[in-house]
Design an enzyme around this catalytic site. Structure first.
Site, PDB file in Angstrom:
ATOM      1  N   LYS A  89      26.952 -24.995   0.008  1.00 31.67           N
ATOM      2  CA  LYS A  89      26.551 -26.044   0.931  1.00 31.67           C
ATOM      3  C   LYS A  89      25.093 -26.449   0.765  1.00 31.67           C
ATOM      4  CE  LYS A  89      25.424 -22.881   4.767  1.00 31.67           C
ATOM      5  NZ  LYS A  89      24.025 -23.242   4.989  1.00 31.67           N
ATOM      6  N   HIS A 199      24.234 -12.847   8.379  1.00 34.19           N
ATOM      7  CA  HIS A 199      23.294 -13.862   7.884  1.00 34.19           C
ATOM      8  C   HIS A 199      22.117 -13.898   8.838  1.00 34.19           C
ATOM      9  CE1 HIS A 199      21.618 -17.408   6.064  1.00 34.19           C
ATOM     10  NE2 HIS A 199      22.682 -17.628   5.326  1.00 34.19           N
ATOM     11  N   GLU A 274      24.346 -14.304  -0.332  1.00 32.04           N
ATOM     12  CA  GLU A 274      24.679 -15.722  -0.256  1.00 32.04           C
ATOM     13  C   GLU A 274      23.444 -16.613  -0.438  1.00 32.04           C
ATOM     14  OE1 GLU A 274      26.715 -16.564   3.375  1.00 32.04           O
ATOM     15  OE2 GLU A 274      27.879 -14.709   3.350  1.00 32.04           O
TER      16      GLU A 274
END
Length: 419
Positions: A89, A199, A274
């Site tokens: 993204k 996250h 990530e």
């Protein structure tokens, strides 16, 4: 349904499709691979703004794939145990599940990391053998059980993201107190939960946020093991800074994070991450053209007024990319964009020092919307119509959310490899 969102792609395999010095896992499709030059960023910018390589005055990016490769090499050197999965993204150029598969990325190297997914998207991912996906609530478990019960699930826990520019905790993440209930629910549904993810937020500026989150993940692992789960995966998420001389550095995070992971998790636990902006932020430079300007004075509140004979006027510059295009990062990513003269009155000025007088200026995008304001109080030498400005570190959350509002197309990307 081809759209699936928040895919994470194993960086080793994905990067190999765009950079020859990384291990080539499989042959990429011809549609995926762009033309890649072997020239410096400066030479491409110079050719672009003097209209030798592109037509008219359209804005354009220069993407340095060599910078992406250097960031990957740094990651492997400083955090070798953690396998990076690119957060698509951040800059889907090109990306998301179908495009990644078209690029030759094996489905086993893709993780569907959105904890709250549309059922048809789950079904599509499953049909492509993308079986690893995250969850953070019981309703998601029931949905997955109905649509793709063979999935391998990762529970996303809530961590402290107060030290990040963009916080995700208000939307995603299960608190540690609810972890037992969620895992018991998964067990009752006979779903396979293989690990824990978290996250710390995008643009994290405190290295201890990562180590604190790893401590929480260890507690979640212990809960899972007590319930009979055999966890094999830890996903430490994103939030890692790009190659920027200012602020927190990746090496500082790695120095704390690596030892913490090794202390709390035995070697057989697979650890992934990530990173998004880490890879692409510094790889993209944007060139924009000044298509109009107004010479004004400023009132006491800093608002523009009609021009006077003031010896120190202010300038309003209108460029051909804006808040609805590449500069959406100012709104959505809280980015601080720094503009510099690129080509002024025919003189190429990229990365060149100058002693020109600076004037307080505002820079506006091309649309007819008054909120299309890129910034006030920007100090630039006097620029004229047809001159160019450049913005570095424009790879993260820029073209990813750009639109064609008001009929303006997205900025083109020119690729090069400076390795």
């Amino acid at each position: 349904m081809k759209e699936t969102y928040n895919a994470l792609i194993n960086t080793q395999e994905f990067a190999s499709q765009i950079h020859p010095q990384l291990k080539l896992v499989s042959k990429p499709s011809t549609e995926f691979v762009p033309q890649v030059l072997n020239r410096s960023i400066a030479s491409i910018l110079k050719a672009g703004v003097t209209k030798r390589d592109i037509e008219e005055e359209d804005p354009f990016f220069v993407c340095d794939l060599g910078e992406v490769a250097r960031q990957h090499a740094q990651w492997k050197r400083l955090l070798p145990r953690v396998q990076p999965f690119y957060a698509v993204k951040c800059n889907p150029d090109p990306a998301e599940i179908q495009l990644a598969l078209d690029a030759g990325v094996d489905s086993s190297r893709i993780i569907y990391a959105n904890p709250c997914k549309q059922a048809s998207h789950i079904k599509f991912a499953s049909s492509k053998n993308v079986n690893v996906m995250t969850f953070d609530n019981a309703d998601e478990l029931y949905k997955i059980k109905m649509v793709a019960p063979e999935s391998q699930l990762v529970l996303r826990i809530l961590t402290d993201d107060s030290k990040s520019v963009c916080r995700f905790g208000v939307k995603f993440g299960a608190s540690l107190s609810i972890v037992p209930y969620l895992l018991e629910t998964a067990k009752s549904l006979n779903l396979d939960v293989i690990g824990i993810s978290f996250h710390v937020g995008s643009g994290c500026f405190d290295a201890t946020s990562f180590t604190d989150a790893v401590e929480l993940a260890r507690k979640a692992f212990d809960i899972g093991e007590a319930l009979g789960f055999n966890f094999t995966l830890l996903d430490i998420g994103g939030g890692f800074p790009g190659n920027n001389p200012e602020g927190l550095q990746f090496k500082d995070i790695a120095a704390l994070l690596g030892p913490t992971i090794d202390r709390l998790f035995p070697p057989h636990i697979r650890v992934i991450s990530e990173p998004g902006r880490y890879f692409v932020s510094s790889a993209f430079t944007l060139a924009v053209n000044i298509q109009a300007r107004r010479v004004v004075s400023l009132d006491a509140e800093g608002n523009p007024t009609d021009p006077t004979h003031d010896e120190n006027p202010s300038f309003m510059y209108y460029i051909n990319d804006g808040m609805y295009g590449s500069f959406n990062c100012i709104t959505f990513d809280h980015a601080v964009v720094k503009m510099k003269p690129l080509c002024r009155s025919g003189t190429f000025m990229y990365e060149q020092e100058h002693s020109l007088k600076l004037f307080e200026s505002s820079v506006w995008g091309p649309t007819c919307d008054s909120i299309d304001l890129i910034g006030r109080n920007i100090f630039l030498p006097e620029m004229k119509i047809g001159d160019w400005l450049s913005c570095s570190h424009m790879g993260a959350y820029t073209i990813a959310a750009a639109s064609t509002f008001n009929g303006f197309k997205k900025s083109n990307v020119i690729y090069t490899d400076t390795n």
